[in-house]
Enzyme design. Structure first.
Site, PDB file in Angstrom:
ATOM      1  N   SER A  87      -2.841   1.172  -4.304  1.00 37.39           N
ATOM      2  CA  SER A  87      -3.294   2.241  -3.416  1.00 37.39           C
ATOM      3  C   SER A  87      -4.690   2.735  -3.750  1.00 37.39           C
ATOM      4  O   SER A  87      -5.080   2.797  -4.916  1.00 37.39           O
ATOM      5  CB  SER A  87      -2.316   3.424  -3.505  1.00 37.39           C
ATOM      6  OG  SER A  87      -2.787   4.532  -2.772  1.00 37.39           O
ATOM      7  N   ALA A  88      -5.415   3.120  -2.704  1.00 37.87           N
ATOM      8  CA  ALA A  88      -6.704   3.776  -2.875  1.00 37.87           C
ATOM      9  C   ALA A  88      -6.542   5.280  -3.037  1.00 37.87           C
ATOM     10  O   ALA A  88      -7.524   6.009  -3.119  1.00 37.87           O
ATOM     11  CB  ALA A  88      -7.603   3.475  -1.677  1.00 37.87           C
TER      12      ALA A  88
ATOM     13  N   ASP B 149       0.862  -1.176   0.000  1.00 34.43           N
ATOM     14  CA  ASP B 149       0.000   0.000   0.000  1.00 34.43           C
ATOM     15  C   ASP B 149       0.904   1.234   0.000  1.00 34.43           C
ATOM     16  O   ASP B 149       2.109   1.133   0.266  1.00 34.43           O
ATOM     17  CB  ASP B 149      -0.886  -0.051   1.244  1.00 34.43           C
ATOM     18  CG  ASP B 149      -1.655   1.230   1.472  1.00 34.43           C
ATOM     19  OD1 ASP B 149      -2.383   1.648   0.566  1.00 34.43           O
ATOM     20  OD2 ASP B 149      -1.494   1.836   2.553  1.00 34.43           O
TER      21      ASP B 149
ATOM     22  N   GLU C 274     -14.240   4.071   8.805  1.00 32.92           N
ATOM     23  CA  GLU C 274     -13.070   3.307   8.351  1.00 32.92           C
ATOM     24  C   GLU C 274     -12.307   2.683   9.521  1.00 32.92           C
ATOM     25  O   GLU C 274     -11.878   1.528   9.455  1.00 32.92           O
ATOM     26  CB  GLU C 274     -12.128   4.218   7.563  1.00 32.92           C
ATOM     27  CG  GLU C 274     -10.829   3.527   7.150  1.00 32.92           C
ATOM     28  CD  GLU C 274      -9.692   4.487   6.900  1.00 32.92           C
ATOM     29  OE1 GLU C 274      -8.522   4.078   7.077  1.00 32.92           O
ATOM     30  OE2 GLU C 274      -9.948   5.653   6.536  1.00 32.92           O
TER      31      GLU C 274
ATOM     32  N   LYS D  80      -9.516  -3.784  -2.749  1.00 36.66           N
ATOM     33  CA  LYS D  80      -8.255  -3.996  -3.454  1.00 36.66           C
ATOM     34  C   LYS D  80      -8.103  -5.423  -3.980  1.00 36.66           C
ATOM     35  O   LYS D  80      -7.174  -5.718  -4.712  1.00 36.66           O
ATOM     36  CB  LYS D  80      -7.076  -3.639  -2.551  1.00 36.66           C
ATOM     37  CG  LYS D  80      -6.992  -2.146  -2.248  1.00 36.66           C
ATOM     38  CD  LYS D  80      -5.785  -1.831  -1.396  1.00 36.66           C
ATOM     39  CE  LYS D  80      -5.676  -0.340  -1.134  1.00 36.66           C
ATOM     40  NZ  LYS D  80      -4.511   0.009  -0.315  1.00 36.66           N
TER      41      LYS D  80
ATOM     42  N   ASP E 202      -1.426  -0.786   5.895  1.00 38.67           N
ATOM     43  CA  ASP E 202      -1.763  -0.165   7.185  1.00 38.67           C
ATOM     44  C   ASP E 202      -3.239  -0.308   7.519  1.00 38.67           C
ATOM     45  O   ASP E 202      -3.686   0.191   8.548  1.00 38.67           O
ATOM     46  CB  ASP E 202      -1.378   1.325   7.192  1.00 38.67           C
ATOM     47  CG  ASP E 202      -2.313   2.186   6.353  1.00 38.67           C
ATOM     48  OD1 ASP E 202      -2.778   3.219   6.858  1.00 38.67           O
ATOM     49  OD2 ASP E 202      -2.582   1.810   5.201  1.00 38.67           O
TER      50      ASP E 202
ATOM     51  N   ASP F 221      -0.278   5.125   0.998  1.00 38.19           N
ATOM     52  CA  ASP F 221      -0.543   6.093   2.067  1.00 38.19           C
ATOM     53  C   ASP F 221      -0.361   5.472   3.435  1.00 38.19           C
ATOM     54  O   ASP F 221      -1.019   4.483   3.791  1.00 38.19           O
ATOM     55  CB  ASP F 221      -1.972   6.646   1.948  1.00 38.19           C
ATOM     56  CG  ASP F 221      -2.087   7.756   0.924  1.00 38.19           C
ATOM     57  OD1 ASP F 221      -1.131   8.536   0.777  1.00 38.19           O
ATOM     58  OD2 ASP F 221      -3.137   7.845   0.270  1.00 38.19           O
TER      59      ASP F 221
END
Length: 279
Positions: free
Chosen positions: A141-142, A27, A73, A190, A215, A29
């Site tokens: 990554s989002a 990932d 989240e 993902k 994370d 961020d």
């Protein structure tokens, strides 16, 4: 570590197999990038825009959206399945807002340069080592892919062993943004994105050992499409809320790194797998 023996046995297996059977999935961020720097919280990809020269109405609206959805989240009492509809709403609203207030490539470059977003200490070393050893790195990554690539270019180096899957901007012939490419990638889908329908993992079927970093709990799904996996080691970065979330993260990740803004543990693991002569 939730199971020290499992971690040690996996490391021994990966070390014996060496670099030629290794692939890395990460990932971005707050995994490859920092959560805090000098006690100040760093910007994520989307927050780079909020720090930059965007209209105040854009900044206020993004703040309101994040305040609504961030508690969902990070809620340890909700399942991923329960969170997914809310994450879809969150990302959809953010993308629609950016389309309403678009940016150019030049403006994006300047905003990244002026932002508080920073790669973790040791990230350049990680990238350099993986490139030198020809180990494939999937950055999944989002966030916003154009910002990720720009940040890596400015603070480290983008290499040809890197493959990016993220929310990419679509620009016109004048380098002005006109929208987004492809489907939305949010924190918890993902395992559903186009990379799993492409030939990326099938082309790496010989790389049967996977080192995965994330994370969030959704990041654990990033390598679901990997083929012929013999060994997988997962490293979770728990950047905040350690008291409330440590046991949950330990039950999901093989190794949990708590409130550490470096990649020292990751680089030490690569040292064992790849060999000290390359560090």
């Amino acid at each position: 570590m939730r199971d020290r023996d499992h971690v040690m046995n996996t490391l021994i297996k990966m070390g014996n197999d060496g670099r030629n059977k290794l692939q890395v999935v990460a990932d971005f961020d707050r995994t490859l990038s920092k959560y805090v720097h000098h006690e100040n919280i760093c910007a994520t990809c989307h927050q780079v825009l909020e720090e930059g020269e965007m209209p105040e109405v854009y900044k206020q609206k993004t703040f309101e959206i994040r305040e609504k959805y961030l508690p969902i989240e990070t809620n340890p009492n909700m399942t991923i399945e329960e969170k997914i509809p809310y994450m879809t709403e969150w990302w959809t609203q953010m993308h629609e807002l950016l389309i309403k207030y678009p940016v150019s490539k030049n403006k994006l470059h300047d905003m990244v340069a002026a932002s508080t977003a920073k790669l973790r200490d040791g990230c350049k070393k990680l990238f350099d080592t993986l490139h030198r050893c020809d180990v494939p790195l999937l950055i999944f990554s989002a966030g916003i892919g154009d910002i990720i690539r720009e940040l890596i270019t400015q603070q480290a180096s983008c290499y040809n062993n890197m493959h990016f899957v993220s929310n990419d901007l679509d620009f016109d012939e004048n380098d002005d943004m006109k929208g987004f490419k492809g489907n939305i990638i949010h924190l918890f889908n993902k395992n559903e994105n186009a990379v799993h329908d492409s030939d990326y993992f099938s082309n790496l079927s010989h790389c049967s050992n996977v080192l995965l970093m994330g994370d969030s709990l959704g990041d654990l799904q990033m390598a679901n499409g990997a083929e012929n996996v013999e060994s997988k080691l997962t490293i979770g970065f728990l950047n905040f809320g350690v008291t409330d979330r440590l046991e949950l993260y330990k039950s999901k990740y093989d190794i949990v790194v708590c409130e550490d803004e470096t990649l020292d543990i990751v680089n030490a693991i690569l040292n064992q797998i790849i060999g000290t002569d390359l560090f």
